[in-house]
Motif scaffolding. Sequence first.
Motif, PDB file in Angstrom:
ATOM      1  N   LEU A   1       0.837  -1.194   0.000  1.00 19.68           N
ATOM      2  CA  LEU A   1       0.000   0.000   0.000  1.00 19.68           C
ATOM      3  C   LEU A   1       0.873   1.246   0.000  1.00 19.68           C
ATOM      4  CD1 LEU A   1      -2.713  -0.845   2.683  1.00 19.68           C
ATOM      5  CD2 LEU A   1      -3.020  -0.729   0.211  1.00 19.68           C
ATOM      6  N   PRO A   2       0.437   2.276  -0.701  1.00 16.77           N
ATOM      7  CA  PRO A   2       1.147   3.550  -0.593  1.00 16.77           C
ATOM      8  C   PRO A   2       1.092   4.035   0.862  1.00 16.77           C
ATOM      9  CG  PRO A   2      -0.418   3.599  -2.415  1.00 16.77           C
ATOM     10  CD  PRO A   2      -0.681   2.344  -1.642  1.00 16.77           C
TER      11      PRO A   2
ATOM     12  N   LEU B   1       1.456  17.136  14.510  1.00 15.77           N
ATOM     13  CA  LEU B   1       2.334  17.054  13.342  1.00 15.77           C
ATOM     14  C   LEU B   1       3.581  16.240  13.660  1.00 15.77           C
ATOM     15  CD1 LEU B   1       3.032  17.834  10.429  1.00 15.77           C
ATOM     16  CD2 LEU B   1       4.008  19.963  11.332  1.00 15.77           C
ATOM     17  N   ASN B   2       4.172  16.458  14.831  1.00 19.41           N
ATOM     18  CA  ASN B   2       5.358  15.689  15.229  1.00 19.41           C
ATOM     19  C   ASN B   2       5.059  14.196  15.291  1.00 19.41           C
ATOM     20  OD1 ASN B   2       6.934  17.980  15.394  1.00 19.41           O
ATOM     21  ND2 ASN B   2       6.694  18.195  17.600  1.00 19.41           N
ATOM     22  N   GLU B   3       3.885  13.849  15.843  1.00 16.60           N
ATOM     23  CA  GLU B   3       3.490  12.440  15.917  1.00 16.60           C
ATOM     24  C   GLU B   3       3.292  11.852  14.525  1.00 16.60           C
ATOM     25  OE1 GLU B   3       0.012  12.404  18.370  1.00 16.60           O
ATOM     26  OE2 GLU B   3       1.118  13.082  20.135  1.00 16.60           O
ATOM     27  N   LEU B   4       2.703  12.634  13.627  1.00 17.48           N
ATOM     28  CA  LEU B   4       2.484  12.171  12.259  1.00 17.48           C
ATOM     29  C   LEU B   4       3.813  11.992  11.523  1.00 17.48           C
ATOM     30  CD1 LEU B   4       0.462  11.389  10.110  1.00 17.48           C
ATOM     31  CD2 LEU B   4       0.169  13.802   9.570  1.00 17.48           C
ATOM     32  N   ILE B   5       4.741  12.901  11.728  1.00 13.59           N
ATOM     33  CA  ILE B   5       6.072  12.776  11.125  1.00 13.59           C
ATOM     34  C   ILE B   5       6.758  11.504  11.614  1.00 13.59           C
ATOM     35  CG2 ILE B   5       8.404  13.774  11.082  1.00 13.59           C
ATOM     36  CD1 ILE B   5       6.992  16.560  11.101  1.00 13.59           C
ATOM     37  N   ALA B   6       6.666  11.243  12.911  1.00 15.24           N
ATOM     38  CA  ALA B   6       7.277  10.031  13.473  1.00 15.24           C
ATOM     39  C   ALA B   6       6.648   8.781  12.864  1.00 15.24           C
ATOM     40  CB  ALA B   6       7.139  10.022  14.992  1.00 15.24           C
ATOM     41  N   LYS B   7       5.338   8.790  12.693  1.00 16.89           N
ATOM     42  CA  LYS B   7       4.661   7.639  12.098  1.00 16.89           C
ATOM     43  C   LYS B   7       5.099   7.434  10.649  1.00 16.89           C
ATOM     44  CE  LYS B   7       0.203   5.463  11.330  1.00 16.89           C
ATOM     45  NZ  LYS B   7      -1.258   5.530  11.604  1.00 16.89           N
ATOM     46  N   VAL B   8       5.165   8.511   9.894  1.00 19.50           N
ATOM     47  CA  VAL B   8       5.600   8.421   8.494  1.00 19.50           C
ATOM     48  C   VAL B   8       7.024   7.870   8.423  1.00 19.50           C
ATOM     49  CG1 VAL B   8       6.221   9.820   6.468  1.00 19.50           C
ATOM     50  CG2 VAL B   8       4.009  10.150   7.589  1.00 19.50           C
ATOM     51  N   ASN B   9       7.885   8.311   9.324  1.00 18.40           N
ATOM     52  CA  ASN B   9       9.255   7.806   9.348  1.00 18.40           C
ATOM     53  C   ASN B   9       9.285   6.305   9.646  1.00 18.40           C
ATOM     54  OD1 ASN B   9      10.448  10.246   8.708  1.00 18.40           O
ATOM     55  ND2 ASN B   9      10.698  10.849  10.829  1.00 18.40           N
ATOM     56  N   ARG B  10       8.448   5.851  10.578  1.00 20.39           N
ATOM     57  CA  ARG B  10       8.363   4.421  10.880  1.00 20.39           C
ATOM     58  C   ARG B  10       7.856   3.636   9.674  1.00 20.39           C
ATOM     59  NH1 ARG B  10       6.133   6.427  15.579  1.00 20.39           N
ATOM     60  NH2 ARG B  10       4.037   5.808  14.935  1.00 20.39           N
ATOM     61  N   LEU B  11       6.854   4.168   8.990  1.00 21.51           N
ATOM     62  CA  LEU B  11       6.294   3.488   7.821  1.00 21.51           C
ATOM     63  C   LEU B  11       7.324   3.369   6.700  1.00 21.51           C
ATOM     64  CD1 LEU B  11       2.721   5.060   7.712  1.00 21.51           C
ATOM     65  CD2 LEU B  11       3.318   2.705   8.325  1.00 21.51           C
ATOM     66  N   GLU B  12       8.171   4.365   6.561  1.00 25.67           N
ATOM     67  CA  GLU B  12       9.215   4.326   5.535  1.00 25.67           C
ATOM     68  C   GLU B  12      10.215   3.220   5.802  1.00 25.67           C
ATOM     69  OE1 GLU B  12      10.962   8.245   5.244  1.00 25.67           O
ATOM     70  OE2 GLU B  12       9.928   8.556   3.346  1.00 25.67           O
ATOM     71  N   GLU B  13      10.412   2.895   7.064  1.00 21.94           N
ATOM     72  CA  GLU B  13      11.394   1.880   7.446  1.00 21.94           C
ATOM     73  C   GLU B  13      10.868   0.465   7.223  1.00 21.94           C
ATOM     74  OE1 GLU B  13      12.387   2.835  11.460  1.00 21.94           O
ATOM     75  OE2 GLU B  13      13.415   4.675  10.893  1.00 21.94           O
ATOM     76  N   GLU B  14       9.559   0.313   7.056  1.00 22.05           N
ATOM     77  CA  GLU B  14       8.977  -1.024   6.869  1.00 22.05           C
ATOM     78  C   GLU B  14       9.352  -1.606   5.521  1.00 22.05           C
ATOM     79  OE1 GLU B  14       4.760  -0.725   7.407  1.00 22.05           O
ATOM     80  OE2 GLU B  14       4.950  -0.467   9.551  1.00 22.05           O
TER      81      GLU B  14
END
Length: 66
Positions: A11-12, A53-66
């Motif tokens: 998924l994107p 926004l900080n929480e969303l950035i952290a989540k996006v960073n985690r998703l990129e690592e998957e």
Amino acid sequence: CTTEMKGNFRLPMFMKLTHDEQRFMVDFLRSSGSLKDMAASMGVSYPTVRNYLNELIAKVNRLEEE
């Protein structure tokens, strides 16, 4: 509709976010990234929007690592 899809599909990243997170991102773009404007339209404080926004950035960073 009886359409079926089978297989392994990635998924994107945007699709992995909750509806509220997606809405926040769209609103962020529409406000040209102004957290002050976002806070006013959401009826919350600037620090609250910044934290979200900080929480969303952290989540996006985690998703990129998957």
